[in-house]
Scaffold this motif. Structure first.
Motif, PDB file in Angstrom:
ATOM      1  N   SER A  37       0.839  -1.201   0.000  1.00 20.42           N
ATOM      2  CA  SER A  37       0.000   0.000   0.000  1.00 20.42           C
ATOM      3  C   SER A  37       0.875   1.252   0.000  1.00 20.42           C
ATOM      4  O   SER A  37       2.042   1.210   0.406  1.00 20.42           O
ATOM      5  CB  SER A  37      -0.917   0.025   1.231  1.00 20.42           C
ATOM      6  OG  SER A  37      -0.172   0.290   2.406  1.00 20.42           O
ATOM      7  N   THR A  38       0.279   2.326  -0.415  1.00 20.08           N
ATOM      8  CA  THR A  38       0.978   3.609  -0.397  1.00 20.08           C
ATOM      9  C   THR A  38       1.317   4.006   1.035  1.00 20.08           C
ATOM     10  O   THR A  38       2.399   4.533   1.301  1.00 20.08           O
ATOM     11  CB  THR A  38       0.120   4.694  -1.079  1.00 20.08           C
ATOM     12  OG1 THR A  38      -0.168   4.271  -2.405  1.00 20.08           O
ATOM     13  CG2 THR A  38       0.848   6.024  -1.126  1.00 20.08           C
ATOM     14  N   ASN A  40       2.032   2.047   3.566  1.00 18.75           N
ATOM     15  CA  ASN A  40       3.197   1.275   4.006  1.00 18.75           C
ATOM     16  C   ASN A  40       4.480   1.821   3.392  1.00 18.75           C
ATOM     17  O   ASN A  40       5.503   1.942   4.070  1.00 18.75           O
ATOM     18  CB  ASN A  40       3.037  -0.198   3.637  1.00 18.75           C
ATOM     19  CG  ASN A  40       2.019  -0.920   4.467  1.00 18.75           C
ATOM     20  OD1 ASN A  40       1.403  -0.361   5.364  1.00 18.75           O
ATOM     21  ND2 ASN A  40       1.802  -2.185   4.150  1.00 18.75           N
TER      22      ASN A  40
END
Length: 91
Positions: A37-38, A40
């Protein structure tokens, strides 16, 4: 002991190698896949931008994974500490 944060990605061979080593030693981790994900990726990049442990890998144009953040805030890169060569102060 509080879980270690483990920043990595399944596309990284060293990250994949770390999983069984951690299990073998019974070390609890919070795995953060930086490609999932962005959010993360942003968390990893924020750590990478502020933490001196990444200076050498950044200078070499590398990513710096796997990266482990211990409960005391110390950071180590790579799996050598899992193989008894350096690192974990709390394990």
């Amino acid at each position: 002991m509080e879980a270690i944060k483990f920043y990595g990605a399944e596309i990284c061979k060293d990250c994949r190698a770390a999983h069984p080593l951690l299990q073998e030693k019974g070390i609890g981790v919070e795995y953060i896949d930086i490609t999932a994900s962005t959010a993360n990726l942003r968390a990893f990049l924020a750590l990478r931008d502020q933490e001196p442990a990444f200076d050498k890998v950044k200078a070499e144009g590398r990513i710096g994974s796997p990266a482990f953040v211990f409960p005391d805030g110390s950071v180590t890169l790579g799996v050598e500490w899992l193989q008894g060569e350096s690192g974990c102060r709390n394990c």
